[in-house]
Design a protein around this motif. Structure first.
Motif, PDB file in Angstrom:
ATOM      1  N   TYR A   1     -37.951  21.846  41.281  1.00  0.00           N
ATOM      2  CA  TYR A   1     -36.671  22.068  40.741  1.00  0.00           C
ATOM      3  C   TYR A   1     -36.845  23.595  40.001  1.00  0.00           C
ATOM      4  O   TYR A   1     -35.886  24.342  40.292  1.00  0.00           O
TER       5      TYR A   1
ATOM      6  N   MET B   1     -35.781  13.116  35.180  1.00  0.00           N
ATOM      7  CA  MET B   1     -36.495  13.884  34.306  1.00  0.00           C
ATOM      8  C   MET B   1     -37.247  13.115  33.544  1.00  0.00           C
ATOM      9  O   MET B   1     -37.275  12.599  32.285  1.00  0.00           O
TER      10      MET B   1
ATOM     11  N   THR C   1     -33.709  21.158  29.728  1.00  0.00           N
ATOM     12  CA  THR C   1     -32.522  21.128  30.839  1.00  0.00           C
ATOM     13  C   THR C   1     -32.047  19.856  30.208  1.00  0.00           C
ATOM     14  O   THR C   1     -32.612  18.727  30.132  1.00  0.00           O
TER      15      THR C   1
ATOM     16  N   TYR D   1     -29.154  19.140  35.512  1.00  0.00           N
ATOM     17  CA  TYR D   1     -30.175  18.724  36.389  1.00  0.00           C
ATOM     18  C   TYR D   1     -29.233  17.893  37.501  1.00  0.00           C
ATOM     19  O   TYR D   1     -29.453  18.277  38.643  1.00  0.00           O
TER      20      TYR D   1
ATOM     21  N   SER E   1     -39.049  17.256  39.595  1.00  0.00           N
ATOM     22  CA  SER E   1     -38.219  17.579  38.486  1.00  0.00           C
ATOM     23  C   SER E   1     -38.861  18.787  37.763  1.00  0.00           C
ATOM     24  O   SER E   1     -38.056  19.335  36.903  1.00  0.00           O
TER      25      SER E   1
ATOM     26  N   TRP F   1     -37.791  18.063  26.931  1.00  0.00           N
ATOM     27  CA  TRP F   1     -36.822  18.462  28.002  1.00  0.00           C
ATOM     28  C   TRP F   1     -35.691  19.441  27.406  1.00  0.00           C
ATOM     29  O   TRP F   1     -34.917  18.864  26.512  1.00  0.00           O
TER      30      TRP F   1
END
Length: 260
Positions: A24, A83, A58, A63, A44, A56
């Motif tokens: 990603y 994730m 994001t 996502y 991911s 995380w």
């Protein structure tokens, strides 16, 4: 076993005829995306995310929007990782959280994603460190209403750095005996030889680390071949040709790719 060649050059998606595994993080900032010439799967980037930030950053909405864009614009996406939260001791040391909490967050994220975007091919991932951790994670998925044996692919995380020991083989074979179609994240040659027969698929970027320590291929002007497609394809063919007969039949050393 289906083998996905790890690729940190997104343009390779439109140039090769072998399955690729792309992060990603390598795709998200690109304005234009290639059309895939072969099936591929999305990592991911969770290991990098947690290594850099201890959490995380994001969010789920960002996502999922990116995964949907990759699926539609690149095409041929087989599946994407959630994730998830890796459970290596150096990662839990950074986050300050327990293995059990990493597992809880991994499962919770998968459930949220599946509810929010049932059209996207996001797979569940098992996380843990010891065998009992993985079994507990599998049981927790079941209690959450996820029948892992019915899933097309179940990712197996936090195993790749222990392939020199028999522990990884025990974890893989024990979970495979539950009827799970396992994908091994980051499996190197040793791990593929020892337990590849129990995996439905695996990916590896080990060719790049291998190339970084060696001189470039004859006729190549770069310092090393750590970002070199011909080297990656040769490594892939050589690696798969050393495995027992259960592996995916590889293309030869001169596997075709489309020049830019």
């Amino acid at each position: 076993m289906r083998f996905f060649l790890g690729a940190h050059q997104p343009q390779w998606l439109g140039r090769v005829d072998v399955p690729l595994f792309v992060s990603y993080r390598r795709l998200v900032a690109r304005r234009t995306l290639p059309r895939a010439s072969a099936p591929w799967a999305l990592d991911s980037g969770g290991f990098t995310e947690l290594s850099m930030h201890g959490t995380w950053r994001t969010d789920v909405r960002t996502y999922l929007a990116a995964v949907r864009r990759f699926r539609d614009e690149i095409g041929r996406m087989e599946w994407a990782a959630p994730m998830d939260w890796m459970c290596e001791p150096w990662i839990t040391g950074l986050t300050g959280l327990s293995v059990a909490e990493h597992q809880r967050r991994t499962i919770e994220n998968f459930l949220v994603i599946r509810e929010a975007a049932p059209d996207l091919p996001i797979i569940p991932v098992l996380q843990g460190w010891e065998l009992d951790d993985y079994l507990a994670c599998a049981d927790a998925y079941e209690r959450s209403g996820i029948d892992l044996a019915a899933e097309r692919v179940v990712g197996l995380g936090s195993v790749c750095r222990r392939q020199a020991t028999g522990q990884a083989t025990v974890i893989v074979t024990t979970l495979a005996e539950r009827g799970l179609n396992l994908h091994g994240f980051g499996f190197k040659t040793l791990g593929l030889r020892s337990c590849g027969a129990a995996l439905a698929s695996a990916d590896s970027l080990a060719w790049s680390y291998d190339a970084r320590r060696k001189p470039p291929l004859p006729g190549h002007s770069h310092k090393n071949c750590a970002n070199c497609l011909p080297y990656a394809l040769k490594w892939r063919a050589r690696t798969l040709n050393t495995l027992p007969s259960w592996h995916q039949p590889p293309l030869g050393d001169n596997a075709p790719y489309h020049a830019a």
